[in-house]
Design a protein around this motif. Structure first.
Motif, PDB file in Angstrom:
ATOM      1  N   LEU A  28      -1.800  -6.823   0.859  1.00 12.90           N
ATOM      2  CA  LEU A  28      -0.641  -6.444   1.449  1.00 12.90           C
ATOM      3  C   LEU A  28       0.552  -7.536   1.516  1.00 12.90           C
ATOM      4  O   LEU A  28       1.693  -7.045   0.976  1.00 12.90           O
ATOM      5  N   ILE A  29       0.073  -8.859   1.605  1.00 16.38           N
ATOM      6  CA  ILE A  29       1.297  -9.828   1.657  1.00 16.38           C
ATOM      7  C   ILE A  29       1.922  -9.958   0.180  1.00 16.38           C
ATOM      8  O   ILE A  29       2.874  -9.873  -0.058  1.00 16.38           O
ATOM      9  N   SER A  77       3.240  -6.564  -1.509  1.00 12.80           N
ATOM     10  CA  SER A  77       4.488  -5.983  -1.042  1.00 12.80           C
ATOM     11  C   SER A  77       5.653  -7.072  -1.316  1.00 12.80           C
ATOM     12  O   SER A  77       6.746  -6.749  -1.515  1.00 12.80           O
ATOM     13  N   PHE A  98       4.459   0.084  -2.847  1.00 15.69           N
ATOM     14  CA  PHE A  98       5.389  -0.737  -1.965  1.00 15.69           C
ATOM     15  C   PHE A  98       6.995  -0.453  -2.690  1.00 15.69           C
ATOM     16  O   PHE A  98       7.889  -0.511  -1.994  1.00 15.69           O
ATOM     17  N   PHE A 126       9.411  -6.422   6.986  1.00 21.83           N
ATOM     18  CA  PHE A 126       8.128  -5.864   7.432  1.00 21.83           C
ATOM     19  C   PHE A 126       8.111  -5.114   8.745  1.00 21.83           C
ATOM     20  O   PHE A 126       7.490  -4.013   8.765  1.00 21.83           O
ATOM     21  N   LYS A 139       6.448  -0.446   8.811  1.00 18.59           N
ATOM     22  CA  LYS A 139       5.063  -0.430   9.126  1.00 18.59           C
ATOM     23  C   LYS A 139       4.221   0.718   8.790  1.00 18.59           C
ATOM     24  O   LYS A 139       3.071   0.474   8.592  1.00 18.59           O
ATOM     25  N   TYR A 189       3.025  -0.052   5.326  1.00 16.18           N
ATOM     26  CA  TYR A 189       2.169  -0.912   5.394  1.00 16.18           C
ATOM     27  C   TYR A 189       0.691  -0.430   5.639  1.00 16.18           C
ATOM     28  O   TYR A 189      -0.411  -0.778   5.483  1.00 16.18           O
ATOM     29  N   ALA A 215      -0.814   1.535   3.030  1.00 18.82           N
ATOM     30  CA  ALA A 215      -1.290   0.588   1.909  1.00 18.82           C
ATOM     31  C   ALA A 215      -2.629  -0.215   2.238  1.00 18.82           C
ATOM     32  O   ALA A 215      -3.621  -0.504   1.779  1.00 18.82           O
ATOM     33  N   ALA A 216      -2.611  -0.330   3.785  1.00 18.18           N
ATOM     34  CA  ALA A 216      -3.716  -1.339   4.392  1.00 18.18           C
ATOM     35  C   ALA A 216      -5.113  -0.145   4.171  1.00 18.18           C
ATOM     36  O   ALA A 216      -6.179  -0.528   4.051  1.00 18.18           O
ATOM     37  N   GLY A 221       3.668   6.872   5.940  1.00 17.02           N
ATOM     38  CA  GLY A 221       3.985   6.189   4.996  1.00 17.02           C
ATOM     39  C   GLY A 221       3.795   6.583   3.496  1.00 17.02           C
ATOM     40  O   GLY A 221       4.784   6.526   2.575  1.00 17.02           O
TER      41      GLY A 221
END
Length: 271
Positions: free
Chosen positions: A82-83, A86, A152, A183, A187, A190, A193-194, A264
């Motif tokens: 994710l980090i 994104s 993203f 960020f 949410k 994310y 994506a998570a 999302g």
């Protein structure tokens, strides 16, 4: 009258689709409670052999350790992915240049390459780094997920540039803008994506198969695969219990985050 008939057909179709979707899950639960012979005969009702199947599974394998291996690999990969993805997508979208667009196009072309063709190069690479039979060898190749970069970037298309400009006026750098402004406002993206990243790694089979060589490093996918070849006569009841246990974390994760997941995905598609 016509509208009532259309509504009846629509709801009938939706009920049938729901049944088709739910039936495999029910069959898995029912199978976990029956003996191997009953499953082979096609019994669909619940049985009374759940504790016996669970006991056989726990006696033969260290399930808590294998579950921990899967959770550790999936969670670490999801967080890092994710980090990394994104931030890459944010850079591609908000700092666009001709060269960056060429690089992005090349990355998208890489999505067309089947993963099976990368298995041998990945194995040789991990062997050169002395990471064979290490979970890190599964995590590292899974972090840079090209689909998540694309996902993203589509989400960031709808992010207002005015907010980024206001952050720069206040003296914030790019990293501070990303983590303090972007960020918190993304949410839902994310969360979607998570879930995708976690499930993708949790269900991964081919890479763990060639990397992990001892049972204490196994993930749940390798355990389930091994159960089918552990003996001459397959114990379907034990297999169903293992599959049920392996399904629960992803099911719980999706149920908890389903609203954010839908929001999302919807936001990404609108962008």
């Amino acid at each position: 009258m016509r509208s009532k008939a259309l509504s009846f057909l629509k709801y009938t179709f939706l009920i049938l689709c729901s049944f088709v979707s739910i039936f495999p899950f029910y069959w898995m639960i029912a199978g976990a409670t029956n003996t191997s012979n009953k499953i082979a005969e096609g019994k669909l009702s619940l049985g009374s052999n759940l504790l016996k199947n669970l006991s056989d599974l726990l006696e033969g394998y260290n399930i808590p350790l294998i579950m921990w291996n899967s959770l550790k690999v999936s969670l670490v990969t999801a967080v890092l992915s994710l980090i990394v993805t994104s931030m890459a997508a944010f850079g591609f979208e908000k700092f666009t240049t001709r060269k960056s667009e060429i690089i992005y196009s090349i990355l998208l072309l890489f999505m067309m390459i089947p993963f099976a063709t990368l298995v041998i190069p990945l194995f040789k690479m991990m062997a050169g780094l002395d990471l064979i039979n290490q979970h890190l060898a599964i995590i590292l190749p899974s972090v840079s997920n090209i689909f998540l970069v694309f996902f993203f970037r589509q989400s960031f298309k709808s992010f207002p540039d005015d907010i980024i400009d206001s952050g720069r006026v206040e003296g914030a750098g790019n990293y501070k803008i990303f983590f303090k402004l972007v960020f918190p406002m993304m949410k839902s993206a994310y969360a979607a994506a998570a879930i995708y990243s976690f499930m993708n790694v949790w269900n991964s089979y081919l890479l763990p198969l060639i990397i992990l060589q001892t049972e204490d490093k196994y993930t749940m996918t390798l355990l389930i695969s091994g159960l089918s070849s552990a003996s001459y006569v397959a114990n379907y009841g034990v297999q169903m219990v293992a599959i049920t246990i392996a399904t629960m974390p992803t099911l719980v994760l999706f149920l908890i985050m389903q609203k954010s997941f839908v929001a999302g995905m919807t936001g990404s598609l609108k962008a």
